[in-house]
Write an enzyme that holds these catalytic residues in place. Structure first.
Site, PDB file in Angstrom:
ATOM      1  N   GLY A   1      20.213  22.555  31.516  1.00  0.00           N
ATOM      2  CA  GLY A   1      19.778  22.089  30.121  1.00  0.00           C
ATOM      3  C   GLY A   1      18.264  21.569  30.730  1.00  0.00           C
ATOM      4  O   GLY A   1      18.068  20.672  31.309  1.00  0.00           O
ATOM      5  N   HIS A   2      17.348  22.511  30.199  1.00  0.00           N
ATOM      6  CA  HIS A   2      15.905  22.265  30.834  1.00  0.00           C
ATOM      7  C   HIS A   2      15.122  21.876  29.523  1.00  0.00           C
ATOM      8  O   HIS A   2      14.964  22.547  28.744  1.00  0.00           O
ATOM      9  CB  HIS A   2      15.307  23.640  31.609  1.00  0.00           C
ATOM     10  CG  HIS A   2      16.131  23.978  32.677  1.00  0.00           C
ATOM     11  ND1 HIS A   2      16.171  25.233  33.307  1.00  0.00           N
ATOM     12  CD2 HIS A   2      17.331  23.296  33.342  1.00  0.00           C
ATOM     13  CE1 HIS A   2      16.735  25.309  34.314  1.00  0.00           C
ATOM     14  NE2 HIS A   2      17.751  24.141  34.466  1.00  0.00           N
ATOM     15  N   THR A   3      14.604  20.735  29.693  1.00  0.00           N
ATOM     16  CA  THR A   3      13.938  20.097  28.523  1.00  0.00           C
ATOM     17  C   THR A   3      12.253  20.429  28.744  1.00  0.00           C
ATOM     18  O   THR A   3      11.682  20.071  29.738  1.00  0.00           O
ATOM     19  CB  THR A   3      14.060  18.701  28.711  1.00  0.00           C
ATOM     20  OG1 THR A   3      15.341  18.518  28.629  1.00  0.00           O
ATOM     21  CG2 THR A   3      13.535  17.958  27.129  1.00  0.00           C
TER      22      THR A   3
ATOM     23  N   GLN B   1      20.706  23.825  37.921  1.00  0.00           N
ATOM     24  CA  GLN B   1      21.441  23.117  38.964  1.00  0.00           C
ATOM     25  C   GLN B   1      20.388  22.619  40.111  1.00  0.00           C
ATOM     26  O   GLN B   1      19.425  22.534  39.972  1.00  0.00           O
ATOM     27  CB  GLN B   1      22.647  23.835  39.368  1.00  0.00           C
ATOM     28  CG  GLN B   1      23.801  23.863  38.274  1.00  0.00           C
ATOM     29  CD  GLN B   1      23.486  24.986  37.209  1.00  0.00           C
ATOM     30  OE1 GLN B   1      23.346  26.126  37.715  1.00  0.00           O
ATOM     31  NE2 GLN B   1      23.456  24.632  36.056  1.00  0.00           N
TER      32      GLN B   1
ATOM     33  N   ARG C   1      25.897  13.098  28.250  1.00  0.00           N
ATOM     34  CA  ARG C   1      26.406  11.916  28.976  1.00  0.00           C
ATOM     35  C   ARG C   1      25.222  11.029  29.690  1.00  0.00           C
ATOM     36  O   ARG C   1      24.255  11.496  29.997  1.00  0.00           O
ATOM     37  CB  ARG C   1      27.074  12.611  30.059  1.00  0.00           C
ATOM     38  CG  ARG C   1      28.769  13.047  29.784  1.00  0.00           C
ATOM     39  CD  ARG C   1      29.200  13.847  30.813  1.00  0.00           C
ATOM     40  NE  ARG C   1      28.674  14.906  31.369  1.00  0.00           N
ATOM     41  CZ  ARG C   1      29.062  15.751  32.198  1.00  0.00           C
ATOM     42  NH1 ARG C   1      30.056  15.332  33.128  1.00  0.00           N
ATOM     43  NH2 ARG C   1      28.339  16.832  32.900  1.00  0.00           N
TER      44      ARG C   1
ATOM     45  N   THR D   1      25.168  17.729  27.749  1.00  0.00           N
ATOM     46  CA  THR D   1      26.246  17.103  27.323  1.00  0.00           C
ATOM     47  C   THR D   1      26.020  15.637  26.945  1.00  0.00           C
ATOM     48  O   THR D   1      27.216  14.993  26.089  1.00  0.00           O
ATOM     49  CB  THR D   1      27.195  16.877  28.516  1.00  0.00           C
ATOM     50  OG1 THR D   1      26.551  16.029  29.583  1.00  0.00           O
ATOM     51  CG2 THR D   1      27.747  18.315  28.969  1.00  0.00           C
TER      52      THR D   1
ATOM     53  N   ASP E   1      18.558  18.266  36.897  1.00  0.00           N
ATOM     54  CA  ASP E   1      17.695  17.399  35.863  1.00  0.00           C
ATOM     55  C   ASP E   1      16.679  16.634  36.557  1.00  0.00           C
ATOM     56  O   ASP E   1      16.226  15.559  36.064  1.00  0.00           O
ATOM     57  CB  ASP E   1      18.678  16.224  35.279  1.00  0.00           C
ATOM     58  CG  ASP E   1      19.755  17.005  34.577  1.00  0.00           C
ATOM     59  OD1 ASP E   1      19.892  18.073  34.034  1.00  0.00           O
ATOM     60  OD2 ASP E   1      20.953  16.261  34.498  1.00  0.00           O
TER      61      ASP E   1
ATOM     62  N   THR F   1      28.850  22.650  41.436  1.00  0.00           N
ATOM     63  CA  THR F   1      29.038  23.759  40.454  1.00  0.00           C
ATOM     64  C   THR F   1      29.510  24.944  41.209  1.00  0.00           C
ATOM     65  O   THR F   1      29.845  24.885  42.235  1.00  0.00           O
ATOM     66  CB  THR F   1      27.817  23.935  39.601  1.00  0.00           C
ATOM     67  OG1 THR F   1      28.096  24.948  38.551  1.00  0.00           O
ATOM     68  CG2 THR F   1      26.666  24.462  40.651  1.00  0.00           C
TER      69      THR F   1
ATOM     70  N   THR G   1      30.697  20.290  32.942  1.00  0.00           N
ATOM     71  CA  THR G   1      30.163  20.427  31.705  1.00  0.00           C
ATOM     72  C   THR G   1      30.922  21.019  30.670  1.00  0.00           C
ATOM     73  O   THR G   1      30.689  21.077  29.405  1.00  0.00           O
ATOM     74  CB  THR G   1      28.849  21.332  31.635  1.00  0.00           C
ATOM     75  OG1 THR G   1      28.865  22.463  32.224  1.00  0.00           O
ATOM     76  CG2 THR G   1      27.788  20.521  32.520  1.00  0.00           C
TER      77      THR G   1
ATOM     78  N   GLY H   1      13.749  17.975  36.301  1.00  0.00           N
ATOM     79  CA  GLY H   1      12.594  18.344  35.557  1.00  0.00           C
ATOM     80  C   GLY H   1      11.871  19.938  36.193  1.00  0.00           C
ATOM     81  O   GLY H   1      10.872  20.051  35.836  1.00  0.00           O
ATOM     82  N   LYS H   2      12.806  20.596  36.508  1.00  0.00           N
ATOM     83  CA  LYS H   2      12.237  21.827  36.748  1.00  0.00           C
ATOM     84  C   LYS H   2      11.870  22.743  35.686  1.00  0.00           C
ATOM     85  O   LYS H   2      10.874  23.391  35.781  1.00  0.00           O
ATOM     86  CB  LYS H   2      13.738  22.631  37.266  1.00  0.00           C
ATOM     87  CG  LYS H   2      14.655  22.056  38.514  1.00  0.00           C
ATOM     88  CD  LYS H   2      15.661  22.782  38.792  1.00  0.00           C
ATOM     89  CE  LYS H   2      16.819  22.435  37.684  1.00  0.00           C
ATOM     90  NZ  LYS H   2      17.519  21.175  37.844  1.00  0.00           N
TER      91      LYS H   2
END
Ligand code: GDP
Ligand code: IMO
Ligand code: MG
Length: 429
Positions: free
Chosen positions: A41-43, A229, A308, A306, A14, A244, A130, A16-17
């Site tokens: 999860g890449h935003t 990851q 979280r 998730t 997370d 992972t 996850t 920011g890839k």
């Protein structure tokens, strides 16, 4: 021949890839995912629209970049097809731009059920997975019983699925004797029907991505690899067992795509100007106080996959140096400079004090990490609103100093600086 540029997470994910990939994709022909699955999860924020990419490479959002799901990925067809539908609704020509490796492993419902059952059994020592079935799917791969995408189209698909389903259901019952046997996920006929249907829908995308990538490099096409990851979640180089089940580091990038070491050009390591972790395990610079809470709120640190709340803390340069060494990083991307600049003083960890011994060398030994105390240097914050800055020189002195401090310690340049969540909120040097 061209060289493929790689984007790798340096900490616990997370960083920011997705945003960095999105930037690079503007100039790329192909963006390939190498490892992991929908645990990622890449935003990417494009104007008012926020895309949370789990399986489809973020590079596809450029509108002209082919997204390749590489052989190293574990693929949940249902999740993938939902992503396909969502992108289609937003006007993307997914049929044209998505390719899936015939060698990628397929996630089945019992992988998810096993993931959850195993976590339940871990009681006091949960990994905090996850729950997407990632670990069990990679276990099947290495046990050499996992289904590859190509198996969905084989004449003996039903037999293979039946065999696997029987043995894994037995395993599931062993780990979770209370499992509801009428759960529709355990109904073989439904499983067969669903996966036959998924197979039909995926067929247009499935191909030999190995040859596709080799030819792309030979033809001088611009290839980027979208790491998922991160280094400290790596099964070998992370804080095992709180990791992972794949190698998100540079080795996994090669085996997960078929690119060779000499095909690789730049290796961009992505960090945030602070740090975060979601899930359990050691975290030397974690802040369990109101500063940590403030970072979480300012950085909106809630999981993309998730939901979280993420654990938050200051930047850890000891871990970053390790990530540089493991991956051979050539340059860095530092995101969330805007967020850290809201503090008047910023701490940066430059060494660990392990029972009186001060070291700048990271170790993945969990006991050692748990007893390590961060040694901090304090830098000036209060950057003001930097979200409109697009050149390094436009940043206030304290923000420039912060970036230079990282560069001096790590010994490689910071090429990208994130100053906001939006696609354009980035300084490129
Ligand atoms: P990834 O998994 O490495 O792609 O990262 P995630 O998308 O899971 O998490 C990064 C979060 O930070 C996302 O919500 C991004 O929109 C956001 N983000 C990325 N870069 C910046 C930045 O420079 N500033 C701010 N404020 N947000 C950013
Ligand atoms: P991106 O690509 C953050 C973490 C989980 C858990 C551990 C094992 O968005 O950076 P798993 O489900 O993989 O077996 O969980 O790894 N984890 C991530 N944390 N970002 C991710 O991906 C992650 N993928 C897995 O939270 O601690
Ligand atoms: Mg993420």
């Amino acid at each position: 021949m061209s060289k493929a540029d790689v984007v790798i997470g340096c900490f616990y994910g997370d960083e920011g890839k997705g945003k960095v990939i999105d930037y690079l994709a503007a100039e790329a022909d192909i963006a390939v995912r190498a490892t992991g699955g929908d645990n990622a999860g890449h935003t990417i924020q494009v104007g008012g629209v926020k895309y949370a990419m789990h399986l489809i490479p973020s590079g596809l959002l450029s509108g002209h970049t082919t997204g390749v799901i590489g052989n190293g990925v574990v693929l949940n067809p249902q999740v993938l097809l939902e992503e396909v539908d969502n992108l289609r609704e937003h006007g993307y020509d997914v049929e044209r731009y998505l390719k899936i490796s015939e060698k990628a492993q397929v996630i089945l419902p019992y992988h998810r059920l096993l993931d959850v059952a195993l976590e339940k059994r871990r009681a006091g020592s949960k990994i905090g997975t996850t729950g997407k079935g990632i670990g069990p799917a990679y276990c099947d791969k290495y046990e050499r019983v996992g289904l590859r995408v190509e198996d969905l189209y084989a004449a003996d698909f039903r037999e293979k699925l039946a065999e696997l389903s029987a043995s894994r259901t037995a395993l599931l019952k062993f780990y979770d004797p209370e499992i509801d046997e009428t759960d529709e996920n355990l109904d073989f006929e439904k499983l067969y029907r669903d996966y036959s249907n998924f197979a039909d829908r995926l067929r247009p995308y499935v191909c030999d991505t190995v040859t596709l990538l080799h030819k792309a490099v030979e033809e001088g096409k611009r290839v980027i690899v979208e790491g998922a990851q991160a280094t400290l979640l790596d099964i070998d180089f992370g804080s095992y067992p709180f990791v992972t089940s794949s190698n998100p580091t540079i080795g996994g990038i090669l085996t997960g795509t078929s690119l060779s070491a000499s095909d690789i050009g730049n290796v961009y390591g992505v960090i945030k100007a602070y740090s975060s972790r979601v899930g359990a395990g050691p975290y030397v610079t974690e802040l369990l106080d109101e500063t940590g809470d403030r970072i979480r709120e300012l950085g909106h640190e809630y999981g993309t996959t998730t939901g979280r709340p993420r654990r938050c803390g200051w930047l850890d340069l000891v871990a970053l140096k390790y990530a540089r060494r493991v991956n051979g990083l050539t340059a860095l991307a530092v995101n969330h400079l805007d967020t850290v600049g809201k503090f008047d003083r910023i701490k940066v960890c430059t060494a660990y004090d392990v029972n009186g011994t001060v070291t700048e060398d990271f170790s993945t030994n969990v006991n050692l990490l748990n007893s390590a105390k961060p040694v901090y240097e304090e830098l000036e914050g209060d950057f003001g609103d930097i979200s409109a800055c697009r050149r390094f020189e436009e940043l206030p002195g304290a923000a420039q100093d912060y970036i230079r401090f990282i560069e001096d310690y790590i010994g490689i340049p910071v090429k990208f600086i994130g100053v906001g969540a939006d696609r354009d909120a980035m300084i490129v040097r």
